[in-house]
Scaffold this motif. Sequence first.
Motif, PDB file in Angstrom:
ATOM      1  N   PHE A 176      -3.145  15.162  -8.364  1.00 42.05           N
ATOM      2  CA  PHE A 176      -4.554  14.818  -8.463  1.00 42.05           C
ATOM      3  C   PHE A 176      -5.312  15.649  -7.440  1.00 42.05           C
ATOM      4  O   PHE A 176      -4.708  16.208  -6.511  1.00 42.05           O
ATOM      5  N   PHE A 186     -10.039   4.480   7.967  1.00 39.99           N
ATOM      6  CA  PHE A 186     -10.569   3.596   9.003  1.00 39.99           C
ATOM      7  C   PHE A 186      -9.652   3.434  10.211  1.00 39.99           C
ATOM      8  O   PHE A 186     -10.118   3.123  11.295  1.00 39.99           O
ATOM      9  N   TYR A 193       2.312  11.846  -9.675  1.00 38.45           N
ATOM     10  CA  TYR A 193       1.051  12.387 -10.179  1.00 38.45           C
ATOM     11  C   TYR A 193       0.616  13.599  -9.386  1.00 38.45           C
ATOM     12  O   TYR A 193       1.017  13.781  -8.237  1.00 38.45           O
ATOM     13  N   ARG A 204      -5.671   5.312 -18.853  1.00 43.39           N
ATOM     14  CA  ARG A 204      -4.509   5.659 -19.646  1.00 43.39           C
ATOM     15  C   ARG A 204      -4.508   7.148 -19.980  1.00 43.39           C
ATOM     16  O   ARG A 204      -3.467   7.774 -20.033  1.00 43.39           O
ATOM     17  N   GLU A 205      -5.707   7.670 -20.174  1.00 40.61           N
ATOM     18  CA  GLU A 205      -5.765   9.041 -20.649  1.00 40.61           C
ATOM     19  C   GLU A 205      -5.889  10.059 -19.535  1.00 40.61           C
ATOM     20  O   GLU A 205      -5.849  11.255 -19.776  1.00 40.61           O
ATOM     21  N   TYR A 263      -7.541   3.032   3.804  1.00 37.52           N
ATOM     22  CA  TYR A 263      -7.011   2.376   4.996  1.00 37.52           C
ATOM     23  C   TYR A 263      -6.869   3.364   6.145  1.00 37.52           C
ATOM     24  O   TYR A 263      -7.271   3.084   7.278  1.00 37.52           O
ATOM     25  N   LEU A 264      -6.295   4.528   5.838  1.00 39.74           N
ATOM     26  CA  LEU A 264      -6.077   5.500   6.916  1.00 39.74           C
ATOM     27  C   LEU A 264      -7.388   6.138   7.368  1.00 39.74           C
ATOM     28  O   LEU A 264      -7.481   6.614   8.491  1.00 39.74           O
ATOM     29  N   LEU A 282      -3.845   4.971  -7.363  1.00 36.12           N
ATOM     30  CA  LEU A 282      -2.699   4.506  -6.579  1.00 36.12           C
ATOM     31  C   LEU A 282      -2.792   4.926  -5.114  1.00 36.12           C
ATOM     32  O   LEU A 282      -2.342   4.211  -4.230  1.00 36.12           O
ATOM     33  N   ILE A 283      -3.360   6.099  -4.870  1.00 36.90           N
ATOM     34  CA  ILE A 283      -3.384   6.607  -3.497  1.00 36.90           C
ATOM     35  C   ILE A 283      -4.594   6.076  -2.735  1.00 36.90           C
ATOM     36  O   ILE A 283      -4.595   6.046  -1.503  1.00 36.90           O
ATOM     37  N   ILE A 342       0.832  -1.207   0.000  1.00 33.65           N
ATOM     38  CA  ILE A 342       0.000   0.000   0.000  1.00 33.65           C
ATOM     39  C   ILE A 342       0.869   1.261   0.000  1.00 33.65           C
ATOM     40  O   ILE A 342       0.622   2.205  -0.743  1.00 33.65           O
ATOM     41  N   PRO A 391      -5.925   3.108  -1.930  1.00 40.04           N
ATOM     42  CA  PRO A 391      -5.834   2.119  -0.837  1.00 40.04           C
ATOM     43  C   PRO A 391      -5.359   2.766   0.461  1.00 40.04           C
ATOM     44  O   PRO A 391      -5.888   2.474   1.543  1.00 40.04           O
ATOM     45  N   THR A 392      -4.373   3.659   0.345  1.00 33.54           N
ATOM     46  CA  THR A 392      -3.853   4.334   1.531  1.00 33.54           C
ATOM     47  C   THR A 392      -4.941   5.189   2.174  1.00 33.54           C
ATOM     48  O   THR A 392      -5.129   5.146   3.395  1.00 33.54           O
ATOM     49  N   LEU A 393      -5.642   5.954   1.340  1.00 37.19           N
ATOM     50  CA  LEU A 393      -6.659   6.852   1.888  1.00 37.19           C
ATOM     51  C   LEU A 393      -7.756   6.057   2.590  1.00 37.19           C
ATOM     52  O   LEU A 393      -8.173   6.402   3.693  1.00 37.19           O
ATOM     53  N   HIS A 395      -4.873  12.082 -13.548  1.00 40.50           N
ATOM     54  CA  HIS A 395      -5.569  12.263 -12.278  1.00 40.50           C
ATOM     55  C   HIS A 395      -6.115  10.945 -11.776  1.00 40.50           C
ATOM     56  O   HIS A 395      -5.957  10.587 -10.608  1.00 40.50           O
ATOM     57  N   GLN A 409      -5.133   7.975 -12.576  1.00 45.44           N
ATOM     58  CA  GLN A 409      -4.038   7.065 -12.206  1.00 45.44           C
ATOM     59  C   GLN A 409      -3.551   7.364 -10.798  1.00 45.44           C
ATOM     60  O   GLN A 409      -3.371   6.461  -9.976  1.00 45.44           O
ATOM     61  N   GLY A 410      -3.339   8.651 -10.521  1.00 45.49           N
ATOM     62  CA  GLY A 410      -2.865   9.045  -9.199  1.00 45.49           C
ATOM     63  C   GLY A 410      -3.851   8.643  -8.117  1.00 45.49           C
ATOM     64  O   GLY A 410      -3.469   8.068  -7.099  1.00 45.49           O
ATOM     65  N   LEU A 411      -5.121   8.909  -8.379  1.00 45.45           N
ATOM     66  CA  LEU A 411      -6.138   8.581  -7.379  1.00 45.45           C
ATOM     67  C   LEU A 411      -6.225   7.072  -7.158  1.00 45.45           C
ATOM     68  O   LEU A 411      -6.405   6.610  -6.033  1.00 45.45           O
TER      69      LEU A 411
END
Lengths: 264, 303, 378
Positions: free
Chosen positions: A93, B41, A91, B21-22, B38-39, B31-32, A80, B34-36, B25, B27-29
């Motif tokens: 976002f 909760f 990125y 792919r296009e 998880y944190l 990736l982030i 994670i 799972p962290t958001l 934003h 893509q970034g969201l």
Amino acid sequence: MSEKKPALWLRIYALLAYAYIYFPILILIIFSFNTQKINVRWEGFTLQWYKVLFNDQNVILATRNTLIIAFTSTIISTVIGTLAALALQRYRFPGYGAAESLLYVPVIIPEVVMGISLLAFFASIGLTLGLGTITLSHIAFNIPFVTLVVRARLHGFDKSIEEAAMDLGANELTTFWRVTLPTIMPGVLSGALLAFTLSLDDYVITYFTAGPGSTTLPLRIFSMVRFAVTPEVNALSTLWVLTVFIVLLIGQIAQRSQSPQQTR
Amino acid sequence: MAAETSSVSPAPRFSLIRQLRESPHAQGLALISPTLIYLLFTLVLPLLLVVVLSFMTRGPYGNIIYRVNLGNYTRLMDTLYLRILGYSLLTAALTTVGTILIGYPLAYYIARTPPRQRSVYLFLILVPFWTNFIIRIYAWIMILRTEGLLNSFLLKIGFIQAPLDILYTPTAVLIGMVYEFLPFMVLPLYTSLEKIEPAQLEAAADLGARPFMAFLRVTLPLSLPGMIAGSILVFIPAMGMFVVPDLMGGAKTILVGNLIRNQFLTARDWPFGAAASMLLLILTLIFTLFYTRRAGFGEELLV
Amino acid sequence: MSQFAVELRDVVKRFPNPGGGEITAVNHATLQINHGEFFSLLGPSGCGKTTSLRMVAGFEWPTSGEIFIDGKPMGRTPPFLRPVNTVFQSYALFQHMTIFQNVAFGLEMEGVSREETRRRVEAALEMVQLTGMGSRKPRQLSGGQQQRVALARALVKRPAVLLLDEPLGALDLKLRKEMQLELKALQEQVGITFIYVTHDQEEALTMSDRIAVMNKGNVLQIGAPVEIYERPNCRFVADFIGETNFLFGKVKAIDPDFVIVSLHGSERELVGIPLGKFYSGQEVVVSVRPEKMRIFDDTPLKIGVTPNQPNCFPIRIINTMYIGSDTRIVIDFGGGTQLKVWEQNHLSTLDTLAYYAPGQELWVTMRPENVLILPQEE
């Protein structure tokens, strides 16, 4: 800084400082081999305390628990946390700033506050305290540290190697597995190592989120220390220090063999 | 061919992949998130719960009465608790000063050794840092207790007649805390000292500064970010610490950390414990903001 | 096979500006690149040349307009589906792979058989003179060798077009000159279309069949090196390619082949060739390259030039700089104008009198074909 040799007083000072750091640990190790139980006076050499330790069911159970928690939380938090590091370093976002600040929170809030908040939360949703709740909590405080370490590694990452992979016919997923991940692997591994140690070492948060039967080594050591000074703790401590030393040494050597890459 | 437009590219099979792919934003969201989640909760909701709890009241059996009031906060203004708070601040501050006094020359020394040796010296700082901190406290208990190493040594050389009671005093707590947190100060200090180019000190000397002045006017200001990062890393955990006072301070030394722990686990007054936690949290946030305003915050913390 | 290897049709690329608003990196660029051509995109940094190249590679997509590769519109085709390959400025070698694995990567992605991969990788390494280096890691190689690996890695895929983004930028001058010749020879050998991005005008002139000069996102001029240098179409191109002197004036008379310009700040008139359409009275810029002027002592009659002939003026030497092959002279042209004049040192002598001295009163001449009249831009 300068290549000149440090001044004499500074060298003496450093020597004393290192003595201060290592003296207590040395004492700990020496007295793990002492026959005398109560007093800190050298009586004779023995391995009896190690024998006691290896037959202590509580210690064995605690070791097992500690390792289960450490491995599970390390794997999950590394995955994670690495994803988060990629997101933050590569990125932009909506909500970027908020996500970044959120990741700093577990690093700077006092452990005791995090501990009681998790305790209250688990109680309020009716989750039974035990290995599960400890692991969930460890993942929470490990994610930010993994992210910090991996991000630092990503800092000098040359994005064009990914473009090169795509240019040579690899799609996004292949590019990630074949190029991105191997390149940031040293960072991911040191993040994982940090997470593992933090989990292994944690007392405060574990203390609040542990239930019956889920005692970990730090909790076990704490209760042993609290009751009496016994050489069994010395023996356990000696083994712990030794393990840390060996693991760190391997890490250092591995890093050194990697280092020419960093000097680029 | 001229009639063809940009829409004639080979369409990806799944529109989701195509959207990802296009859109950087998305893509970034992705990736982030799972962290958001998880944190959310394990960090955000629990902390909000503590905020809510702090405005409730303890029932007769340790249960919680859901009626919003400020009772817990007014109770915290009692001299008993203010004294604990003041004492915690003092202990944390003294611990920070102690680690700077011991750690600065050490970090300075490491930064001035040849690069090859540096990693060895740093390694030696790291070993105790990675060793369990209760073990480190235990080592000091062995040394400081009445029948411990220090007393036996001092008695033997005749420096004292009766054993000193050092363990279970505030001094013992301070000794334990400084020892615990020393690496947290040395490593960030080293990071910022190591970055100072020799040319800057040479320039200072060239412009007439004696070594001490050069240190005061060049080295010290340049190492300030490291000192600030180190102070944050020491002060905040020191503020919330309850293990060292537990083991080395006996029943005599009670810090905010002990207070919170006791309210949650012994007195079972969660609302009051929550209010004390809020106070601690706010104090540490003020401290962090105050310091981070003065220097960048990041690299030094990474070690 | 379509008419062009690569075509940019009215391509615009805008980026969001971190400070708000947008930056136009490429502004309505239209280019046609022929099969087998060595085509350079030349311009100062930030001119849009790299962005144009990245759009061909597929790393960026045009905001509007279309890019065609071998006649096919690319749209938003990702890089891994395009028949082009790139040599990156930073080489972008995979540090965790050996040289062999680096070169084989692209073939592996195509699913080429193990045996054929080995054969083709070895051939590619041989082509760039790195035979036997396959088992090394990138960081064990010198900068020049890494550059060759990057080249082999791209060429082994046999792309329709090879894109090169300042590939020699990181090399020292001597190695760079060697590699320029090698690259050119290689391109002729493999016959692949090369699109070459550089900010080094000398490099572009040396290697290219054609050059597109870009500035601030605009394609200013497209042509062979000789055209770009000898007949620039605007003041920027004249200034960016090589060195030149600018003089300012107003069109006085127009001949079918020549234009007479009266210079500001002096009574002097210059006869030159028009590069563009002009009308009488128009404000113009005159460009004269320093090597295209001649300085004579006080007897211009000796070589058959009379002071009454066009473009022959009395001047004064301000200073001279001896640089071995040339002497670089700054002259006072009158009216507050200083000009650079370069003279080749034909004669080998230590006699100081053979060289000009500051303060000397002499003459300068320039042939009308060497005097380029350009429109004055805002």
